[in-house]
Design an enzyme around this catalytic site. Structure first.
Site, PDB file in Angstrom:
ATOM      1  N   SER B 147       2.823   7.247  -9.138  1.00  0.00           N
ATOM      2  CA  SER B 147       1.739   6.349  -9.520  1.00  0.00           C
ATOM      3  C   SER B 147       1.589   6.319 -11.046  1.00  0.00           C
ATOM      4  O   SER B 147       2.533   5.949 -11.741  1.00  0.00           O
ATOM      5  CB  SER B 147       0.459   6.785  -8.803  1.00  0.00           C
ATOM      6  N   ASP B 223       0.747   0.969   1.199  1.00  0.00           N
ATOM      7  CA  ASP B 223       0.040   1.510   0.035  1.00  0.00           C
ATOM      8  C   ASP B 223      -1.031   0.506  -0.393  1.00  0.00           C
ATOM      9  O   ASP B 223      -0.715  -0.636  -0.743  1.00  0.00           O
ATOM     10  CB  ASP B 223       1.066   1.722  -1.080  1.00  0.00           C
ATOM     11  N   HIS B 256      -0.155   5.732  -0.088  1.00  0.00           N
ATOM     12  CA  HIS B 256      -0.038   6.189  -1.484  1.00  0.00           C
ATOM     13  C   HIS B 256      -0.164   7.712  -1.616  1.00  0.00           C
ATOM     14  O   HIS B 256      -0.142   8.233  -2.729  1.00  0.00           O
ATOM     15  CB  HIS B 256      -1.132   5.510  -2.316  1.00  0.00           C
TER      16      HIS B 256
END
Lengths: 277, 277
Positions: B147, B223, B256
């Site tokens: 991320s 996600d 995620h």
């Protein structure tokens, strides 16, 4: 049953669920990992009981069980370690009693007897829920755990040799009725009469005639609780006298943490899978 | 350097350390895993940069990297994601800025420029410390992250193609200068002139001529940040135009979380090991 979260992981589904427990008279949370092979039919169930201060989450985050459980096709169920909630009596500053420290017993003493019934919870109410809600083959169950949860796994296996085909433990408390960190809890949960404690003490159970086909235990030699609280040699001795096959791996340099557990997780999963799959 | 904790894990040593960082003008904490093969000589170093809200600890607990890193002989270094401390300016209620959200940039704007220098910290000060204190072969380095840390890994690799032999990312922010969760942070760290932002934007760096041998990206299709914040196709497009080989695996059903990261951790470790070991 309420679904709190689900995530795909290693091809299977790691979920966290809660339900209103009659046994513990409070809401209880637990984690279940279901491998993708469940689409082809019910899978064996492996119970993991956690140690002091833990919830369902510690092993879910740090146990590193999903990759191999997914490969082997094992459902892994991770209950909480105690009842919890505003209405549940607790000693907030005591990590060895109350919340996070249910010791997998059914308390008989007030004010704990109403909620602290983790033995019945993990042997009756939660298995019934798992059987109802998940693609679980309840004819093929194994049980393992860590520390206080290792104590839970050993005692529950010894009391249910017909239900569990396999049992193992990481750094278990094998004789809680004499260890400093469990004796005060046993007094408060079970009362002063120590004969009542023997039903929740792996060494005493074996001495009193309980039997199980075989046990696997891994224990770190750098575990700070080894000599005072854990003392796996006491259980080795009891099993030896009773003729119960017992594998004790003393691991040089390993401590009491999930860094130790995750290192030997695969060995234990394979041990159970050999007896369950 | 101060050792905060060490545990044996998968035969190697998982440590947590802190030091007084000159770059960030505060104490910084980081985690390092050293496989046992280090006894035979220096090992390659793989940097893992974490995402928003994380510290060094999230991937250490949940990343499931030790088993294979131990087998492959990779040192894994996990820095924190920002400066921290009473004297470090922060926005306590904002998870996208300040503590836990350093974005791997060197802030130029007051009052952040004094502490928020994570780019210099992870590319200069911490590597020097790692080289000095650990059995690390700094000629063989790879970098990856998740991320915001994926953004860090891609941009740092693009700016140091001679230092890193391999770079990959889980669900990276590939164009932070246009994403809702990073634009306000870039404004506050780097000022209103958006041309200054291009030095910390993977897509812009490639457009402006930066090159790297190849990238691997895994991205969950479930996600929740995919369309708004992550948008890996923007980087795929930039790499395609620039002739940079690029493997993008879109993973059906994955979110995620670290449940996603840990699932594909082994793939990434092997990718790096092929280029480092």
């Amino acid at each position: 049953m309420k679904t709190l979260s689900t995530s795909l992981s290693h091809g299977g589904l790691q979920g966290v669920y809660s339900h209103a427990s009659e046994t513990c008279a409070c809401d209880m949370t637990f984690a279940v990992f279901v491998p993708q092979q469940a689409a082809q039919g019910p899978l064996p169930v492996l119970w993991y009981l956690s140690g002091l201060t833990c919830t369902h989450q510690n092993v879910m985050d740090k146990g590193e069980y999903r990759q191999l459980a997914a490969e082997l096709g094992l459902i892994v169920v991770c209950p909480d370690t105690s009842p919890r909630g505003e209405a549940v009596p607790d000693e907030k500053d005591n990590w060895q009693f109350g919340a996070g420290a249910g010791f997998y017993v059914d308390a008989t003493e007030a004010p704990y007897a109403r909620n602290y019934r983790m033995y019945s919870y993990v042997t009756q109410e939660l298995p019934a829920l798992i059987a109802r809600e998940f693609p679980a083959d309840m004819e093929r169950q194994g049980i393992f755990g860590h520390s206080m949860g290792g104590h839970g796994a050993l005692t529950i296996a010894l009391k249910h040799p017909d239900r569990f085909r396999s049992a193992s433990a990481f750094a278990p408390i094998v004789q809680p009725s004499t260890a400093g960190w469990s004796k005060p809890a046993f007094q408060k949960y079970l009362g002063e009469d120590e004969t009542a404690w023997r039903a929740y003490d792996a060494c005493a159970l074996v001495e009193d005639g309980a039997r199980f086909p075989e046990f696997l235990i891994d224990q770190g030699k750098a575990d700070g609780f080894l000599d005072d609280g854990l003392r796996p040699w006491l259980f080795e001795d009891a099993c030896h006298k009773a003729g119960i096959p017992f594998s004790l791996n003393m691991r040089e340099g390993y401590d009491h943490s999930y860094f130790f557990i995750s290192t030997f997780m695969d060995d234990h999963l394979r041990w159970h899978a050999q007896r369950l799959v």
